[in-house]
Design a protein around this motif. Structure first.
Motif, PDB file in Angstrom:
ATOM      1  N   HIS A 181       1.005   6.557  -6.953  1.00  0.00           N
ATOM      2  CA  HIS A 181      -0.156   7.317  -7.432  1.00  0.00           C
ATOM      3  C   HIS A 181       0.133   8.815  -7.406  1.00  0.00           C
ATOM      4  CE1 HIS A 181      -4.315   8.531  -8.044  1.00  0.00           C
ATOM      5  NE2 HIS A 181      -4.179   9.316  -6.993  1.00  0.00           N
TER       6      HIS A 181
ATOM      7  N   GLN B 184       1.835   1.714  -3.579  1.00  0.00           N
ATOM      8  CA  GLN B 184       0.690   2.130  -4.392  1.00  0.00           C
ATOM      9  C   GLN B 184       0.349   3.600  -4.181  1.00  0.00           C
ATOM     10  OE1 GLN B 184      -2.439  -0.796  -3.614  1.00  0.00           O
ATOM     11  NE2 GLN B 184      -3.216  -0.433  -5.660  1.00  0.00           N
TER      12      GLN B 184
ATOM     13  N   PHE C  60      -7.397   1.995  -2.068  1.00  0.00           N
ATOM     14  CA  PHE C  60      -6.525   0.961  -2.626  1.00  0.00           C
ATOM     15  C   PHE C  60      -6.625  -0.334  -1.822  1.00  0.00           C
ATOM     16  CE2 PHE C  60      -3.645   4.636  -4.110  1.00  0.00           C
ATOM     17  CZ  PHE C  60      -4.341   4.766  -5.298  1.00  0.00           C
TER      18      PHE C  60
ATOM     19  N   TYR D 177       0.821  -1.211   0.000  1.00  0.00           N
ATOM     20  CA  TYR D 177       0.000   0.000   0.000  1.00  0.00           C
ATOM     21  C   TYR D 177       0.856   1.263   0.000  1.00  0.00           C
ATOM     22  CZ  TYR D 177      -3.777  -3.228   0.622  1.00  0.00           C
ATOM     23  OH  TYR D 177      -4.652  -4.258   0.423  1.00  0.00           O
TER      24      TYR D 177
END
Length: 97
Positions: free
Chosen positions: A23, A19, A81, A16
């Protein structure tokens, strides 16, 4: 300076962290390593750390309002997410500088 910290229990924290920072890397300044990183927003800076059992987010901002803005942005993205894993952050607490 306002500093707050919150965490979301998960055994997939590194995933995470990657991610979320990936992003934002297309929009703002991001620094990323294997188990930690940061994202610099106009309102403040978020430091993310992946531990064995949680994704920890520390926010530094000029005041409580700006800290809350950065928290909302990071938390909303991370929880989206991690929706299938039911990733949820607890309350962010003030931290002594």
């Amino acid at each position: 300076m306002m500093i707050t910290e919150g965490k979301a229990p998960t055994d997939r924290a590194a995933r995470y962290l990657k991610q979320v920072l990936s992003h934002f890397s297309h929009k703002i300044t991001v620094e990323q390593a294997e188990d930690h990183g940061s994202a610099t927003f106009g309102a403040g800076k978020a430091y993310l750390t992946a531990t064995a059992d949680a994704l920890v987010v520390r926010v530094e901002a000029a005041d409580a309002e700006q800290a809350a803005t950065v928290q909302r942005v990071i938390v909303s993205h991370a929880e989206r997410f991690g929706e299938k894993d039911q990733l949820k952050f607890g309350e962010f607490a003030p931290v002594a500088a």
